[in-house]
Design a protein around this motif. Structure first.
Motif, PDB file in Angstrom:
ATOM      1  N   PHE A   8      13.060 -46.221 -10.716  1.00 31.39           N
ATOM      2  CA  PHE A   8      12.455 -45.427  -9.648  1.00 31.39           C
ATOM      3  C   PHE A   8      12.725 -46.113  -8.313  1.00 31.39           C
ATOM      4  N   THR A   9      13.323 -45.404  -7.367  1.00 31.27           N
ATOM      5  CA  THR A   9      13.439 -45.916  -6.010  1.00 31.27           C
ATOM      6  C   THR A   9      12.170 -45.483  -5.299  1.00 31.27           C
ATOM      7  N   VAL A  10      11.394 -46.451  -4.832  1.00 31.48           N
ATOM      8  CA  VAL A  10      10.074 -46.195  -4.261  1.00 31.48           C
ATOM      9  C   VAL A  10      10.062 -46.600  -2.794  1.00 31.48           C
ATOM     10  N   LYS A  11       9.563 -45.696  -1.957  1.00 29.65           N
ATOM     11  CA  LYS A  11       9.427 -45.990  -0.531  1.00 29.65           C
ATOM     12  C   LYS A  11       7.948 -46.186  -0.229  1.00 29.65           C
ATOM     13  N   ALA A  12       7.614 -47.384   0.257  1.00 25.38           N
ATOM     14  CA  ALA A  12       6.227 -47.713   0.599  1.00 25.38           C
ATOM     15  C   ALA A  12       5.844 -47.081   1.934  1.00 25.38           C
ATOM     16  N   ALA A  13       4.572 -47.162   2.251  1.00 25.04           N
ATOM     17  CA  ALA A  13       4.060 -46.581   3.502  1.00 25.04           C
ATOM     18  C   ALA A  13       4.744 -47.183   4.730  1.00 25.04           C
ATOM     19  N   ASP A  14       5.170 -48.457   4.628  1.00 27.21           N
ATOM     20  CA  ASP A  14       5.829 -49.105   5.766  1.00 27.21           C
ATOM     21  C   ASP A  14       7.325 -48.785   5.847  1.00 27.21           C
ATOM     22  N   GLY A  15       7.814 -47.923   4.932  1.00 29.38           N
ATOM     23  CA  GLY A  15       9.210 -47.513   4.948  1.00 29.38           C
ATOM     24  C   GLY A  15      10.136 -48.378   4.114  1.00 29.38           C
TER      25      GLY A  15
END
Length: 105
Positions: free
Chosen positions: A71-78
Protein backbone atom coordinates in the motif's frame (compact mmCIF):
# COMPACT_ATOMS: atom_id res chain seq x y z
CA UNK A 1 -12.14 -14.59 -4.07
CA UNK A 2 -11.70 -10.90 -3.34
CA UNK A 3 -9.30 -9.74 -0.64
CA UNK A 4 -10.36 -7.32 2.06
CA UNK A 5 -8.14 -4.30 2.70
CA UNK A 6 -8.09 -4.60 6.49
CA UNK A 7 -9.46 -1.07 6.95
CA UNK A 8 -12.67 0.81 6.22
CA UNK A 9 -12.83 3.33 3.39
CA UNK A 10 -14.44 6.73 3.89
CA UNK A 11 -17.25 6.53 1.33
CA UNK A 12 -17.90 10.28 1.58
CA UNK A 13 -14.41 11.15 0.32
CA UNK A 14 -14.17 11.81 -3.41
CA UNK A 15 -10.52 12.90 -3.86
CA UNK A 16 -7.36 11.02 -4.76
CA UNK A 17 -7.00 7.47 -3.49
CA UNK A 18 -8.85 5.76 -0.64
CA UNK A 19 -9.30 7.71 2.57
CA UNK A 20 -9.02 5.53 5.67
CA UNK A 21 -12.09 5.82 7.87
CA UNK A 22 -11.32 3.11 10.46
CA UNK A 23 -8.65 0.51 11.19
CA UNK A 24 -9.88 -2.39 13.36
CA UNK A 25 -7.72 -3.04 16.41
CA UNK A 26 -6.52 -6.49 15.28
CA UNK A 27 -6.05 -5.66 11.61
CA UNK A 28 -2.50 -5.68 10.22
CA UNK A 29 -2.97 -1.93 9.69
CA UNK A 30 -3.09 -1.53 13.48
CA UNK A 31 0.32 -3.15 14.10
CA UNK A 32 3.33 -0.95 14.87
CA UNK A 33 5.32 -1.86 11.71
CA UNK A 34 2.31 -1.60 9.39
CA UNK A 35 0.37 1.18 11.12
CA UNK A 36 -2.33 2.99 9.15
CA UNK A 37 -4.04 6.06 10.57
CA UNK A 38 -7.55 7.37 10.14
CA UNK A 39 -7.53 10.14 7.55
CA UNK A 40 -4.49 8.87 5.66
CA UNK A 41 -4.82 8.13 1.94
CA UNK A 42 -3.97 4.88 0.21
CA UNK A 43 -3.02 6.08 -3.26
CA UNK A 44 -1.72 2.81 -4.76
CA UNK A 45 -2.01 -0.91 -4.17
CA UNK A 46 0.86 -2.96 -5.61
CA UNK A 47 1.92 0.08 -7.61
CA UNK A 48 -1.48 0.59 -9.22
CA UNK A 49 -3.35 3.85 -8.55
CA UNK A 50 -6.64 3.21 -6.74
CA UNK A 51 -9.86 5.08 -6.10
CA UNK A 52 -13.33 4.23 -4.85
CA UNK A 53 -14.12 2.89 -8.34
CA UNK A 54 -15.66 -0.48 -7.55
CA UNK A 55 -14.51 -2.28 -10.70
CA UNK A 56 -10.94 -1.05 -10.23
CA UNK A 57 -10.95 -2.22 -6.62
CA UNK A 58 -12.36 -5.61 -7.60
CA UNK A 59 -9.73 -5.95 -10.34
CA UNK A 60 -6.95 -5.00 -7.91
CA UNK A 61 -8.10 -7.26 -5.06
CA UNK A 62 -9.42 -10.38 -6.84
CA UNK A 63 -7.18 -13.38 -6.24
CA UNK A 64 -5.10 -11.59 -3.59
CA UNK A 65 -6.41 -13.40 -0.47
CA UNK A 66 -3.47 -14.66 1.61
CA UNK A 67 -0.95 -12.55 -0.30
CA UNK A 68 1.06 -9.53 0.73
CA UNK A 69 -0.14 -6.24 -0.71
CA UNK A 70 1.97 -3.10 -0.93
CA UNK A 71 0.00 0.00 0.00
CA UNK A 72 1.37 3.42 -0.93
CA UNK A 73 0.12 5.62 1.91
CA UNK A 74 0.08 9.41 2.00
CA UNK A 75 0.07 10.90 5.50
CA UNK A 76 -1.64 14.14 6.48
CA UNK A 77 1.69 15.98 6.07
CA UNK A 78 1.95 14.77 2.45
CA UNK A 79 4.78 12.29 3.08
CA UNK A 80 4.40 8.94 1.36
CA UNK A 81 5.47 5.53 2.61
CA UNK A 82 4.88 1.92 1.64
CA UNK A 83 3.09 -0.41 4.03
CA UNK A 84 3.09 -4.15 3.27
CA UNK A 85 0.93 -6.80 4.90
CA UNK A 86 -0.95 -10.01 4.12
CA UNK A 87 -4.66 -9.61 3.45
CA UNK A 88 -7.52 -12.04 4.00
CA UNK A 89 -11.05 -12.64 2.83
CA UNK A 90 -14.39 -11.35 4.11
CA UNK A 91 -14.55 -13.95 6.92
CA UNK A 92 -11.06 -12.88 8.07
CA UNK A 93 -12.08 -9.21 8.18
CA UNK A 94 -15.36 -9.97 9.97
CA UNK A 95 -13.48 -11.98 12.60
CA UNK A 96 -11.22 -8.96 13.25
CA UNK A 97 -14.14 -6.59 13.69
CA UNK A 98 -16.13 -9.11 15.77
CA UNK A 99 -13.18 -9.66 18.12
CA UNK A 100 -12.84 -5.90 18.55
CA UNK A 101 -16.57 -5.58 19.28
CA UNK A 102 -16.56 -8.41 21.84
CA UNK A 103 -13.63 -6.91 23.73
CA UNK A 104 -15.35 -3.51 23.91
CA UNK A 105 -18.29 -5.01 25.80
Amino acid sequence: ETAMLGFEIDQQYSGEGLKIKRVPQYSPGAFAKTKLAVGELVTKINGKAVSRNESLMRETLTGQVGRNLNFTVKAADGKERTVTYRVGNLSWYQSLTNREEIERQ
